[in-house]
Design an enzyme around this catalytic site. Sequence first.
Site, short mmCIF file in Angstrom:
data_model
loop_
_atom_site.label_atom_id
_atom_site.label_comp_id
_atom_site.label_asym_id
_atom_site.label_seq_id
_atom_site.Cartn_x
_atom_site.Cartn_y
_atom_site.Cartn_z
N THR A 121 -4.13 -9.54 15.64
CA THR A 121 -3.74 -10.80 15.02
C THR A 121 -3.54 -10.59 13.52
OG1 THR A 121 -6.01 -11.46 14.55
CG2 THR A 121 -5.12 -12.05 16.72
N ASP B 215 -2.14 -15.67 22.44
CA ASP B 215 -1.86 -15.85 21.01
C ASP B 215 -2.09 -17.33 20.70
OD1 ASP B 215 0.15 -14.18 18.78
OD2 ASP B 215 -0.12 -16.35 18.50
N LYS C 177 -10.02 -9.44 5.54
CA LYS C 177 -9.19 -9.72 6.73
C LYS C 177 -9.81 -8.97 7.92
CE LYS C 177 -4.27 -9.05 8.04
NZ LYS C 177 -4.08 -7.62 8.38
N LYS D 143 3.76 6.92 2.97
CA LYS D 143 4.39 5.70 3.49
C LYS D 143 4.14 4.57 2.51
CE LYS D 143 2.75 3.19 7.09
NZ LYS D 143 2.49 2.83 8.49
N GLU E 275 0.82 -1.21 0.00
CA GLU E 275 0.00 0.00 0.00
C GLU E 275 0.85 1.27 0.00
OE1 GLU E 275 -3.61 -1.82 2.73
OE2 GLU E 275 -1.75 -1.22 3.68
N SER F 174 -9.52 0.19 13.94
CA SER F 174 -8.29 0.79 13.42
C SER F 174 -7.84 0.14 12.11
CB SER F 174 -7.18 0.63 14.48
OG SER F 174 -5.92 0.85 13.91
N GLY G 62 -6.04 -5.60 13.98
CA GLY G 62 -5.60 -6.55 12.94
C GLY G 62 -6.49 -6.61 11.70
N GLY G 63 -7.77 -6.21 11.80
CA GLY G 63 -8.66 -6.24 10.63
C GLY G 63 -8.44 -4.96 9.85
N ASP G 64 -7.57 -5.02 8.83
CA ASP G 64 -7.16 -3.77 8.18
C ASP G 64 -7.02 -3.92 6.68
OD1 ASP G 64 -4.93 -5.38 8.13
OD2 ASP G 64 -3.54 -3.89 8.91
N ARG H 31 3.72 4.32 15.93
CA ARG H 31 2.59 5.22 15.64
C ARG H 31 1.25 4.51 15.78
NH1 ARG H 31 -0.53 2.91 11.80
NH2 ARG H 31 -0.44 3.70 9.69
P1 NAD Z 1 2.61 -10.64 13.42
O1 NAD Z 1 2.45 -11.62 12.30
O2 NAD Z 1 3.96 -10.31 13.93
O3 NAD Z 1 1.74 -11.12 14.67
C1 NAD Z 1 0.42 -11.58 14.55
C2 NAD Z 1 0.15 -12.61 15.63
O4 NAD Z 1 -1.24 -13.00 15.54
C3 NAD Z 1 0.98 -13.88 15.51
O5 NAD Z 1 1.74 -14.08 16.68
C4 NAD Z 1 -0.08 -14.99 15.29
O6 NAD Z 1 0.30 -16.22 15.90
C5 NAD Z 1 -1.30 -14.37 15.95
N1 NAD Z 1 -2.58 -14.93 15.52
C6 NAD Z 1 -3.00 -15.22 14.26
N2 NAD Z 1 -4.25 -15.73 14.30
C7 NAD Z 1 -4.63 -15.74 15.60
C8 NAD Z 1 -5.82 -16.14 16.26
N3 NAD Z 1 -6.86 -16.64 15.61
N4 NAD Z 1 -5.88 -16.00 17.63
C9 NAD Z 1 -4.82 -15.48 18.33
N5 NAD Z 1 -3.66 -15.10 17.74
C10 NAD Z 1 -3.57 -15.23 16.39
O7 NAD Z 1 1.87 -9.30 12.92
P2 NAD Z 1 1.98 -7.83 13.50
O8 NAD Z 1 3.03 -7.06 12.81
O9 NAD Z 1 1.98 -7.88 15.01
O10 NAD Z 1 0.58 -7.25 13.00
C11 NAD Z 1 -0.62 -7.72 13.57
C12 NAD Z 1 -1.79 -7.23 12.75
O11 NAD Z 1 -1.91 -5.81 12.87
C13 NAD Z 1 -1.64 -7.49 11.25
O12 NAD Z 1 -2.87 -8.00 10.78
C14 NAD Z 1 -1.33 -6.15 10.65
O13 NAD Z 1 -1.76 -6.04 9.33
C15 NAD Z 1 -2.09 -5.24 11.59
N6 NAD Z 1 -1.61 -3.85 11.67
C16 NAD Z 1 -2.53 -2.88 11.74
C17 NAD Z 1 -2.13 -1.57 11.85
C18 NAD Z 1 -3.15 -0.48 11.99
O14 NAD Z 1 -2.81 0.69 11.92
N7 NAD Z 1 -4.40 -0.83 12.22
C19 NAD Z 1 -0.75 -1.24 11.87
C20 NAD Z 1 0.17 -2.28 11.82
C21 NAD Z 1 -0.25 -3.60 11.72
#
Ligand code: NAD
Length: 349
Positions: free
Chosen positions: A210, A170, A240, A78, A65, A301, A234-236, A121
Site C-alpha cells: 500500500t 485495496d 511510512k 537509480k 532518492e 522490504s 509498502g513501508g519503505d 525487480r
Molecule cells: P500505488 O499508489 O500505485 O498503489 C498503492 C495502493 O495502495 C493504492 O491502490 C491505494 O488505494 C492502496 N492503499 C492505500 N492505503 C491502503 C490501505 N490502508 N488499505 C488497503 N489499500 C490501501 O503505489 P505502488 O507503486 O503500487 O507502490 C506501493 C507501495 O510500494 C508504495 O508505498 C511504494 O513506495 C512501495 N514500493 C516499495 C518498493 C520496495 O522495494 N520495497 C518498491 C516499489 C514500491
Amino acid sequence: MELKFSERAYVPFVSVENMIRLVQSVGAETFMSELADVIEADFKRWELFDKTPRVASHSDVGVIELMPTSDGELYGFKYVNGHPKNTKEGLQTVTAFGLLANVDTGYPILLTAMTLLTALRTAAMSALVGRHLAPKGATTMAMIGNGAQSEFQCLAFRAICGIETVRLYDSDPAATEKCARNLAAAGMNVVSCKTAEESMEGAKIITTCTADKQYATILTGNMIGDGVHINAIGGDCPGKTEIAPDILNRSDIFVEYPPQTRIEGDIQQMADDHPVTELWQVMRGEAAGRTGESQITMFDSVGFAVEDFSALKYVHEKIKDTDFFENLDMLADPEDPRDLYGMLIPSGT
Ligand code: NAD
C-alpha cells in the site's frame, strides 16, 4: 556542423517503449525469474559491493532518492521517487531511471527508464525471498494494495513460488477491479475481497503493498495466524509503515541491508537493536531461514541498490544484439581527449 566524437561515446538508452518491447519479448514472468537468479547471485557476492543507505530528500508529500552501488567492475545508480498522493493527480507514485557505468573508465554503458524495471525487480526480489522463507506448498497469496506494483508481485510469486490463487484487497475498489482484470487475463485464479481480513483467509503468503505517508496499520496482531510469510513492501520510508509492532514482535524479520532498513522499513518502529537476519546470509546458507511450521517470517522490504544494480546488469546483457535501445549522444568524447574546447570550434575554421 560536424562534431568530433568517436563511436564509443554513444550510450545505449532504453526508453519506456523499448523496455515494454524487451519485457514482452522475454515474457514478464520469465524476465522476473531470470532477474531473481541474477539478484540472488549478486547477494551471494555481498562483500564485493559498496553499501550505503540510499540518499533521500524528503518533502511533506514524498521522497526523492538516489541508490548507488558498485562491485568494483560496474557502478550503478537509480533515481527513484515515492509520492503516495500522485495517483489522485493522475501520476505514478513511483517513477525511476538508472545508469550503469564501467568502473575502469567511468564511462556510462547504459541509461534506462526504470519505472517498469523497478516493479519487476521489486517483485523478483519478493518472490526470491519467498522461495527461501515461505511455507512449502503455499498456493494462495493475499495481495493487499492493488496499485501499480501489485500484478508484478502476483505474477512473480506464480513464476517463482508456484502461487496459483491471489486474494485481492485495496481500500479503493477500483484498484482491485483493475488488478483482478489484469491478472485474470494472465490466467491467474483471482478472488476480490472486501476487507483485508477476508483477503487473508487460507493465504500462507501475505503481501502488503500500500502507499500512504503515515504509520499505517494494514496488518495488526489479531489478523495474523501462525505459520505465514509476510512480504511487506509498502513501508519503505521514514514515517511510512504498514505492519503493527505486535506483529513485528511475533515475526522473524529478514532484511536487505540493516542500516537502510532500520531507517526506512517497518522496523523503524522498533528498538535500534531489534534482531533481524540479513538475506544474503540466508541465500548463502550461512543463516537460518524458515525453521518451523508455526514460525511467522517477514521480509521487511525497502528496496536496496544491489537489486537495481542486478536489474541494470540484466537489461544491459539482454539488449545486446537487439534493437531494444537507441544510441544516446550524452558524452563529449573528442578524438584528442585534451582538446575538449576544440569540439566548440566549427569544422573548417
Ligand atoms: P500505488 O499508489 O500505485 O498503489 C498503492 C495502493 O495502495 C493504492 O491502490 C491505494 O488505494 C492502496 N492503499 C492505500 N492505503 C491502503 C490501505 N490502508 N488499505 C488497503 N489499500 C490501501 O503505489 P505502488 O507503486 O503500487 O507502490 C506501493 C507501495 O510500494 C508504495 O508505498 C511504494 O513506495 C512501495 N514500493 C516499495 C518498493 C520496495 O522495494 N520495497 C518498491 C516499489 C514500491
